[in-house]
Design a protein around this motif. Structure first.
Motif, PDB file in Angstrom:
ATOM      1  N   ALA A 140       1.294  -1.691   0.330  1.00 62.83           N
ATOM      2  CA  ALA A 140       0.113   0.072  -0.482  1.00 62.83           C
ATOM      3  C   ALA A 140       0.444   1.034   0.297  1.00 62.83           C
ATOM      4  O   ALA A 140       0.474   2.825   0.201  1.00 62.83           O
ATOM      5  CB  ALA A 140      -1.087   0.214   1.850  1.00 62.83           C
ATOM      6  N   GLY A 141       1.899   1.001   0.118  1.00 64.87           N
ATOM      7  CA  GLY A 141       3.235   2.270   0.249  1.00 64.87           C
ATOM      8  C   GLY A 141       2.761   2.878   1.696  1.00 64.87           C
ATOM      9  O   GLY A 141       3.167   4.198   1.284  1.00 64.87           O
ATOM     10  N   ILE A 142       2.849   2.612   2.562  1.00 64.49           N
ATOM     11  CA  ILE A 142       2.817   3.146   4.077  1.00 64.49           C
ATOM     12  C   ILE A 142       4.305   3.061   4.420  1.00 64.49           C
ATOM     13  O   ILE A 142       4.239   2.363   4.963  1.00 64.49           O
ATOM     14  CB  ILE A 142       1.712   2.625   4.845  1.00 64.49           C
ATOM     15  N   PRO A 143       4.349   4.265   5.118  1.00 64.99           N
ATOM     16  CA  PRO A 143       5.381   4.475   6.020  1.00 64.99           C
ATOM     17  C   PRO A 143       5.508   3.963   6.535  1.00 64.99           C
ATOM     18  O   PRO A 143       4.203   4.192   7.499  1.00 64.99           O
ATOM     19  CB  PRO A 143       6.220   5.965   5.243  1.00 64.99           C
ATOM     20  N   PRO A 144       6.778   3.275   7.564  1.00 60.65           N
ATOM     21  CA  PRO A 144       8.639   3.615   6.899  1.00 60.65           C
ATOM     22  C   PRO A 144       8.236   2.117   6.257  1.00 60.65           C
ATOM     23  O   PRO A 144       9.942   1.592   6.729  1.00 60.65           O
ATOM     24  CB  PRO A 144       9.254   3.481   8.533  1.00 60.65           C
ATOM     25  N   PHE A 157       7.045   2.451   0.051  1.00 59.40           N
ATOM     26  CA  PHE A 157       7.051   3.660   0.783  1.00 59.40           C
ATOM     27  C   PHE A 157       8.319   4.608  -0.249  1.00 59.40           C
ATOM     28  O   PHE A 157       7.346   5.566  -1.525  1.00 59.40           O
ATOM     29  CB  PHE A 157       6.258   4.200   2.333  1.00 59.40           C
ATOM     30  N   ILE A 158       9.533   4.149   0.043  1.00 61.45           N
ATOM     31  CA  ILE A 158      10.388   4.129  -0.897  1.00 61.45           C
ATOM     32  C   ILE A 158      10.014   4.093  -2.417  1.00 61.45           C
ATOM     33  O   ILE A 158      10.129   4.950  -3.084  1.00 61.45           O
ATOM     34  CB  ILE A 158      11.675   3.961  -0.248  1.00 61.45           C
ATOM     35  N   PHE A 213       7.735   6.387  -3.508  1.00 63.40           N
ATOM     36  CA  PHE A 213       7.942   7.699  -3.757  1.00 63.40           C
ATOM     37  C   PHE A 213       8.457   8.083  -4.925  1.00 63.40           C
ATOM     38  O   PHE A 213       9.042   9.021  -5.626  1.00 63.40           O
ATOM     39  CB  PHE A 213       8.525   8.128  -2.031  1.00 63.40           C
TER      40      PHE A 213
END
Lengths: 466, 490
Positions: free
Chosen positions: A369-373, A377-378, A381
């Motif tokens: 889902a692209g949730i940091p950390p 996500f990176i 991004f």
């Protein structure tokens, strides 16, 4: 072939020898030993590739250990090794016996390793098809389940068409440029339309490989039918190899203006349809299939910018996607008993009753889902950054909105894992090999998510000369 | 203190490390609980010590600062800084976390270690927002704190907890992604202008931004921050999340999580996009005043106590938005002070609602009644914090709201008048709630036990701070004076 050529191609030699060895000596050993030897050979090859310094000159006709190969081979090797570890227990439960499974995985790895080393289109094509060929076998490996055979056949038929189309495209490019060598691909005047047609066909073929919309229809069925570890390997390495294939060709004077619109549409449709269709899935493997379609859409978005940033993003995202999807499919494989654990509701409560595997699956979902950390996500991004910087602002914003929607279906899995009471169908205990592989993937997700600098450096050096 | 010691990193990650250790103690929930509380207390002590022992602030207003390279490829740095505003909010965060833990001491019976670990993880996420001076780092913490909060609501919540957890997550996540686009756009513009690509706040404030682009960027920021704030048209996740979260989760959500948005507006959005901020000021005024009046209005109609306090929280947050929109030293001081006051008062009200519903399993205010005679200690605190919430002079909220109103009245008398109407409405619903719970006659007899020692201590500590800030807010105002002067000077 000089000694230094042999050194630089050592990863290929190790993997090639290992695949033959496993096939020949396999019948006389326990499967456990074969698996461990295969995984060790893969890791050794990966380590070798990372240690050897790359050369760009072709020591052999059609093959060279390029900087790109130095980056991709370790990724592929680690993916194959983890898949072997993850599939051992799964195969025992599903009665997939014999040495042909590890042998095919390693043969597939061999083809994967050849691909980035290719310096001419013929080698490149042969490597890509050898990867696909291994997967035709692997997908159909679970003889006990009819869906597996069905998926194998489906993949074979679609794959054969895609191969023919790609080959035709490459032939047209050859006709247009007069050379097979990748380094010499420059378009002479007057052959523009042939080249463009060639590129069009190659793009269609690769769209099948990457399962970009509208060439995606095989994906959900194949992922659902294939054994879960194979689906993991298929969704990561073969996709990444397809993207690398395109990347290697795109580096050499493509008709960028003509390619822009098709790539734009492929990316837009894949991001859109992949994410929207994933919303409606009730089967986790099908959901992951649509999610992979969407992720390939993000990858195409970075690719189409044609900038160095974009290519770096493709390489980074490919590696990150490999790690997180292996974690997801690995957890699914390990949680499946004799049958496949398919429906998303079957995963209810497993976050507590199988903490390690449930946790890894949840982590993989958050990362996808692209949730940091997390690493996801990176990756996202970098992809969206490169797209905005490359001038594709509208498509980037659309992609980000679709990525936001995608959080919903990934969260649904997490909700099942932790917020629903457990069902009766509890998983078998986790074997040591599985735990090890799952811990490795989740460490990868977290470490890349928190400190991506080393991986980014590797990506930069992969594009250094190529 | 050795100046090289990474004290801010310690402050930031102590709760997270404590949280991980708490999970490792999963075999004995009682020990895990104590360990978690000790971690939270240690964090509070560390924060308080930093506040008292910190060296004098430099010309930038920061008295503690840490800067390390992190992702060099993008010029992303690990930059932490603490000025007066950060310090005040860090202390609030540490304090509210302790309160939240004390509140859940008996309430949480299942998966205790994980629960306390997630509370601590949330604390690190929130602290990260208050301490980051690199926009990428800020964004990372901004998003990361959603995860533990999502689990807190989804696992230990009640009612439609899954719906509320997912709604909470998606609202904030979708809003935030547009802010990410805005951050990347700022980064690229700055890089193109100066040649140095950086996410550092100190560098990005010098970016020359075309007026229309600035408006778009500000809108993206406002959308992301407005969801978490919540500003009124973006608040629809709030009643669900606040009501269905476990009591301590609600205290954290209302007490500190909402403040991250107000903080990000003050720290990042206004300084980065001053021209666009001026253009958007009327919009924020409208949102703030509508929020104050509408929140109070809807609160009046609520039968469920928790929902009532949730809407009153929206109403009170409107004052903070109002103070930020006015952007004068007085109004902004009032806004920051009100961030603390809101954390204390609304936090305490949610604590009280949590204690009542823990006793009876009932949140309908009409089912209570006559508690004044039956449970005097609880009734006293209930009256006390409701009066604070209504803005009784001498208690904390009065000072903050007064400063905001005074500051706003000079620049936007209309908005100040609207907000004043909101105060009157606040008085109406507060008095009605007190009347129902403490003095009315119950529809059916209900046995409520009075506060235990732990509960009294929890509320007493909140009350002491409430009185202290009410009669002597000068220490806090002194702390935030320099940073606010720097912010409003430009």
């Amino acid at each position: 072939m000089t000694f230094s050529d042999a050194i630089s191609l050592l990863p290929l030699i190790i993997v090639g020898v290992a695949s033959l060895l496993v096939l020949l000596a396999g019948p006389f050993c326990q499967v456990r030993v074969v698996t461990v030897v295969g995984a060790a050979a893969a890791l050794a090859a990966g380590f070798c590739a990372a240690a050897v310094s790359p050369v760009n000159s072709a020591g052999l006709p059609g093959l060279a250990f390029t900087p790109l190969a130095r980056y991709l081979i370790p990724v592929f090797c680690v993916a194959a090794a983890l898949t072997l570890l993850l599939s051992h227990g799964y195969n025992l439960r599903h009665e997939i016996r014999g040495e042909e499974y590890p042998a095919t995985v390693i043969f597939c790895l061999f083809a994967l390793c050849v691909l980035p080393c290719a310096t001419n289109m013929l080698t490149l094509f042969l490597a890509l098809e050898a990867v696909a060929f291994s997967f035709y076998v692997l997908v159909a490996m679970d003889l006990g389940r009819a869906e597996s055979a069905e998926a194998g056949l489906k993949y074979l038929l679609i794959g054969a068409v895609a191969a023919a189309v790609t080959a035709f495209g490459l032939a047209l490019i050859y006709a247009g440029t007069g050379t097979l060598a990748l380094g010499a691909l420059t378009a002479p005047a007057g052959f523009h339309s042939i080249l463009t047609a060639g590129w069009g066909f190659v793009l269609i073929g690769i769209a099948f490989k990457l399962s970009l919309v509208p060439a995606h229809l095989w994906t959900p069925d194949v992922y659902q039918g294939a054994p879960a570890p194979v689906a993991g390997l298929l969704s990561t390495t073969s996709k990444f190899a397809g993207a690398a294939f395109l990347l290697m060709l795109l580096a050499f004077a493509p008709p960028r203006a003509e390619l822009h619109l098709p790539l734009y549409l492929l990316s837009l449709l894949s991001m859109g349809l992949g994410n929207l269709a994933a919303l409606r899935q009730t089967n986790l493997k099908r959901m992951l299939a649509y999610s992979s379609i969407a992720h390939m859409g993000y990858l195409t978005l970075a690719l189409m910018t044609g900038t160095r940033d974009g290519y770096s993003a493709v390489l980074l995202y490919g590696a990150i996607y490999t790690v997180m999807n292996l974690a997801a499919f690995g957890a699914v494989a390990s949680l499946s008993a004799n049958g496949e654990r398919g429906a998303i509701t079957d995963f209810a409560g497993l976050g507590f009753s199988a903490p390690l595997r449930g946790g890894v699956l949840a982590l993989a979902m958050l990362s996808l889902a692209g949730i940091p950390p997390t690493a996801g996500f990176i990756g996202k991004f970098f992809v969206f950054y490169s797209a905005i910087r490359g001038g594709e602002i509208v498509l980037a914003v659309i992609g980000i909105l679709f990525a936001a929607i995608s959080a919903y279906f990934y969260l649904r899995v997490v909700v099942q894992l932790y917020m629903r009471p457990a069902g009766a169908n509890l998983p078998k205990p986790c074997s040591r090999a599985e735990s090890f592989a799952l811990v490795c993937t989740s460490l990868g997700i977290v470490v890349i998510g928190i400190y991506p600098t080393p991986l980014l450096r590797l990506v930069e050096s992969a594009l250094a000369l190529g | 203190m050795n100046p090289d010691f990474p004290i801010l990193t310690l402050l930031l990650f102590l709760p997270l490390v404590g949280g991980v250790s708490v999970v490792l103690l999963w075999r004995s929930p009682a020990t895990a609980r104590v360990f978690a509380l000790l971690t939270a207390l240690a964090e509070l002590a560390l924060g308080a010590w930093l506040g008292s022992a910190a060296p004098a602030a430099g010309p930038t207003g920061y008295f503690l600062y840490q800067d390390l390279p992190w992702i060099e490829r993008f010029g992303i740095r690990y930059t932490l800084g603490m000025d007066g505003i950060s310090l005040v909010l860090v202390l609030l965060t540490a304090f509210i976390t302790v309160i939240a833990m004390l509140l859940s001491w008996q309430e949480i019976k299942e998966r205790v270690p994980l629960y306390f670990a997630l509370l601590l993880a949330t604390e690190t996420g929130i602290l990260g927002v208050f301490l980051s001076l690199d926009l990428f780092l800020f964004y990372l913490f901004w998003e990361a704190m959603l995860i533990p909060m999502f689990f807190l609501i989804g696992i230990w919540g009640n009612g439609r907890k899954l719906y509320s957890a997912v709604k909470f997550f998606l609202y904030t996540f979708i809003g935030s992604l547009l802010m990410l686009v805005a951050i990347i756009a700022l980064y690229l513009m700055h890089g193109a202008q100066t040649g140095s690509y950086s996410f550092a706040l100190a560098e990005l404030v010098h970016t020359q931004i075309p007026y229309t682009t600035g408006l778009w960027l500000f809108a993206a920021f406002l959308l992301a921050l407005g969801v978490k704030f919540p500003l009124v048209p973006l608040h629809s996740w709030l009643p669900d999340a606040y009501c269905d979260a476990p009591s301590a989760g609600t205290v954290v959500l209302a007490g500190i999580l909402a403040k991250t948005a107000a903080y990000a507006l003050i720290r990042f959005t206004y300084p980065l996009l001053p021209d666009a901020a001026r253009a958007f000021t009327p919009v924020i005024y409208v949102c703030a005043v509508v929020g104050i009046v509408y929140g109070a209005w809807i609160a009046f109609a609520q039968k469920d106590m928790k929902r009532l306090v949730a809407y009153s929280s929206v109403s009170h947050m409107g004052f903070i938005a109002l103070g930020i929109a006015a952007w004068s030293p007085v109004a902004l001081s009032g806004a920051v002070l009100q961030m603390v006051n809101h954390g204390i008062t609304t936090g305490a009200l949610f604590v009280l609602v949590g204690m009542l519903s823990e006793r009876t399993g009932d949140r309908e205010s009409l089912n209570y009644g006559g508690l004044w005679g039956k449970v005097p200690v609880l009734a006293f605190f209930f009256l006390f914090f409701n009066m604070a919430s209504a803005g009784l002079p001498g208690l904390n909220n009065f000072v903050g709201e007064f400063l905001v109103l005074v500051g706003t009245f000079r620049v936007a008398p209309g908005a100040a008048l609207g907000a004043f109407l909101g105060i009157v409405l606040t008085l109406v619903y507060t008095v009605r709630l007190v009347q129902d719970i403490l003095f009315g006659t119950p529809s059916q007899p209900m046995s409520v036990s009075d506060l235990s020692l732990r509960e009294s201590a929890t509320l007493a500590s909140l009350a002491v701070i409430g009185v202290y800030l009410g009669v002597h807010p000068a220490p806090v105002l002194d702390l935030i004076k320099v940073p606010i002067a720097l912010l409003t000077k430009a």
